[in-house]
Enzyme design. Structure first.
Site, PDB file in Angstrom:
ATOM      1  CE1 TYR A 102      -3.877  -2.191   5.084  1.00  0.00           C
ATOM      2  CE2 TYR A 102      -3.160   0.066   4.690  1.00  0.00           C
ATOM      3  CZ  TYR A 102      -3.598  -1.155   4.211  1.00  0.00           C
ATOM      4  OH  TYR A 102      -3.754  -1.334   2.856  1.00  0.00           O
ATOM      5  CB  SER A 108      -0.871   0.001   1.260  1.00  0.00           C
ATOM      6  OG  SER A 108      -1.641   1.196   1.339  1.00  0.00           O
TER       7      SER A 108
HETATM    8  P1  NAP Z   1     -11.386  -6.161   0.313  1.00  0.00           P
HETATM    9  O1  NAP Z   1     -12.280  -5.595  -0.736  1.00  0.00           O
HETATM   10  O2  NAP Z   1     -11.816  -6.088   1.733  1.00  0.00           O
HETATM   11  O3  NAP Z   1     -11.037  -7.685  -0.066  1.00  0.00           O
HETATM   12  C1  NAP Z   1     -10.141  -8.390   0.743  1.00  0.00           C
HETATM   13  C2  NAP Z   1     -10.057  -9.828   0.283  1.00  0.00           C
HETATM   14  O4  NAP Z   1      -9.134 -10.502   1.142  1.00  0.00           O
HETATM   15  C3  NAP Z   1     -11.365 -10.565   0.401  1.00  0.00           C
HETATM   16  O5  NAP Z   1     -11.493 -11.525  -0.620  1.00  0.00           O
HETATM   17  C4  NAP Z   1     -11.244 -11.265   1.754  1.00  0.00           C
HETATM   18  O6  NAP Z   1     -12.101 -12.408   1.788  1.00  0.00           O
HETATM   19  C5  NAP Z   1      -9.763 -11.637   1.750  1.00  0.00           C
HETATM   20  N1  NAP Z   1      -9.203 -11.857   3.079  1.00  0.00           N
HETATM   21  C6  NAP Z   1      -9.238 -11.023   4.150  1.00  0.00           C
HETATM   22  N2  NAP Z   1      -8.640 -11.622   5.198  1.00  0.00           N
HETATM   23  C7  NAP Z   1      -8.218 -12.847   4.772  1.00  0.00           C
HETATM   24  C8  NAP Z   1      -7.564 -13.936   5.385  1.00  0.00           C
HETATM   25  N3  NAP Z   1      -7.211 -13.893   6.683  1.00  0.00           N
HETATM   26  N4  NAP Z   1      -7.294 -15.038   4.661  1.00  0.00           N
HETATM   27  C9  NAP Z   1      -7.645 -15.106   3.356  1.00  0.00           C
HETATM   28  N5  NAP Z   1      -8.283 -14.110   2.712  1.00  0.00           N
HETATM   29  C10 NAP Z   1      -8.571 -12.997   3.421  1.00  0.00           C
HETATM   30  O7  NAP Z   1      -9.965  -5.441   0.288  1.00  0.00           O
HETATM   31  P2  NAP Z   1      -9.193  -4.720  -0.934  1.00  0.00           P
HETATM   32  O8  NAP Z   1      -9.510  -3.285  -0.853  1.00  0.00           O
HETATM   33  O9  NAP Z   1      -9.400  -5.442  -2.207  1.00  0.00           O
HETATM   34  O10 NAP Z   1      -7.678  -4.918  -0.434  1.00  0.00           O
HETATM   35  C11 NAP Z   1      -6.892  -5.992  -0.925  1.00  0.00           C
HETATM   36  C12 NAP Z   1      -5.422  -5.721  -0.629  1.00  0.00           C
HETATM   37  O11 NAP Z   1      -5.066  -4.465  -1.179  1.00  0.00           O
HETATM   38  C13 NAP Z   1      -5.102  -5.639   0.862  1.00  0.00           C
HETATM   39  O12 NAP Z   1      -3.834  -6.208   1.113  1.00  0.00           O
HETATM   40  C14 NAP Z   1      -5.069  -4.147   1.127  1.00  0.00           C
HETATM   41  O13 NAP Z   1      -4.246  -3.816   2.212  1.00  0.00           O
HETATM   42  C15 NAP Z   1      -4.496  -3.652  -0.190  1.00  0.00           C
HETATM   43  N6  NAP Z   1      -4.783  -2.244  -0.472  1.00  0.00           N
HETATM   44  C16 NAP Z   1      -6.060  -1.834  -0.762  1.00  0.00           C
HETATM   45  C17 NAP Z   1      -6.281  -0.490  -1.058  1.00  0.00           C
HETATM   46  C18 NAP Z   1      -7.650   0.031  -1.440  1.00  0.00           C
HETATM   47  O14 NAP Z   1      -7.760   1.231  -1.661  1.00  0.00           O
HETATM   48  N7  NAP Z   1      -8.681  -0.781  -1.585  1.00  0.00           N
HETATM   49  C19 NAP Z   1      -5.228   0.416  -1.024  1.00  0.00           C
HETATM   50  C20 NAP Z   1      -3.953  -0.041  -0.700  1.00  0.00           C
HETATM   51  C21 NAP Z   1      -3.734  -1.382  -0.450  1.00  0.00           C
HETATM   52  P3  NAP Z   1     -12.585 -13.120   3.141  1.00  0.00           P
HETATM   53  O15 NAP Z   1     -12.946 -12.020   4.104  1.00  0.00           O
HETATM   54  O16 NAP Z   1     -13.708 -13.978   2.689  1.00  0.00           O
HETATM   55  O17 NAP Z   1     -11.411 -13.923   3.578  1.00  0.00           O
END
Ligand code: NAP
Length: 263
Positions: A157, A143
């Site tokens: 985080y 991130s």
């Molecule tokens: P999201 O929409 O909440 O999706 C997260 C995914 O991860 C879901 O499929 C969730 O499914 C899975 N997950 C969560 N905990 C888990 C675990 N313990 N084991 C296996 N799967 C797990 O989040 P996102 O926004 O796509 O973020 C994805 C990644 O991008 C993360 O690493 C986040 O830090 C990073 N990121 C996101 C943003 C943003 O703006 N969205 C920005 C910077 C970085 P389940 O809950 O069913 O397991």
């Protein structure tokens, strides 16, 4: 432009929704064979179904990245189905907010356990297969928060996401003799279910802070992850790529105002 990576075996953790889903769909669209991993099997199945409906190859697998046994079973499932693991996208992550003074030890452990230890466990589980074949691509989803910026409520985080980069740099050196590269994508604010969960005010303020004028799409991140997996990126390891619409660039709010004034 790039050589085909059709048929490569790809694991994407946290691909039931959000960025991971976007990464899985993108690799599926170029003919890779996917293992779609999340704790919620029904969501992973839906994503795998979307890929197969488009003519691709995908299986769903339920696993928690915090559990070593789950990660071992995940790696085995990919090997059983596809004969190996060419690419691991360690993407699963959570971002619950809690300010210092209120944040509990359990909340800190949960974020570090999922985002940082989960990265270590996912990578460790896939390594024996990649090392044996002297080939592999590992792409971490970090991130901008932590490695580049800070935001109140996200000290745990930010530590987890900066920690992923520290992990990556040493892993890249250790794994270079096995022809395994390790790189990271650093998303800015990307329109996902998880981000929407932070509320409309947060989303509006983030849109206003991005010079390119919009939140990122999951495809913006997926394209960068795909690049790190191409043959053309074979000589890149231990590197991180910010994909944020220029969000980290302005020195101040005045810089954004000046940009918008057009003068
Ligand atoms: P999201 O929409 O909440 O999706 C997260 C995914 O991860 C879901 O499929 C969730 O499914 C899975 N997950 C969560 N905990 C888990 C675990 N313990 N084991 C296996 N799967 C797990 O989040 P996102 O926004 O796509 O973020 C994805 C990644 O991008 C993360 O690493 C986040 O830090 C990073 N990121 C996101 C943003 C943003 O703006 N969205 C920005 C910077 C970085 P389940 O809950 O069913 O397991």
């Amino acid at each position: 432009m790039f050589a085909s990576i059709k048929g490569r075996s790809v694991i994407v953790t946290g691909s039931g929704r959000g960025i991971g889903r976007g990464i899985a769909l993108r690799f599926g669209a170029v003919g890779c064979r996917l293992l779609v991993v999340s704790r919620t099997l029904s969501e992973a199945q839906r994503v795998a179904g979307d890929i197969t409906a488009g003519g691709g190859t995908a299986l769903a697998f339920a696993a928690d990245v915090q559990r070593a046994a789950d990660m071992a079973a995940m790696a085995k499932a990919a090997v059983d189905a596809y004969g190996g693991i060419d690419i691991l996208c360690a993407n699963a992550g959570i971002f619950p907010a809690a300010k210092l003074g209120v944040m509990t030890e359990a909340e800190f452990d949960q974020v570090i356990g999922t985002n940082l230890k989960g990265t270590f466990l996912a990578v460790s589980a896939c390594l024996p297969v990649m090392k044996a074949r002297k080939s592999g691509r590992i792409i971490l989803t970090s991130s901008i928060t932590g490695p580049v910026t800070g935001y109140p409520g996200w000290s745990h985080y930010g530590a987890s996401k900066a920690g992923q980069l520290g992990f990556m740099r040493t892993a890249a050196i250790e794994l270079a003799p096995f022809n395994i590269t390790v790189n990271s994508v650093l998303p800015g604010n990307i329109a996902t279910e998880g981000l929407a969960g932070l509320g409309a005010d947060y989303v509006r303020s983030m849109e206003a802070s991005v010079p390119l004028g919009r939140l990122g799409s999951v495809n913006d991140i997926a394209n960068a992850a795909l690049f790190f997996a191409t043959d053309e990126a074979a000589y890149i390891t231990g590197q991180s790529l910010v994909i944020d619409g220029g969000q980290v660039l302005p020195e101040s709010l005045a810089a954004l105002d000046e940009m918008r004034s057009g003068s």
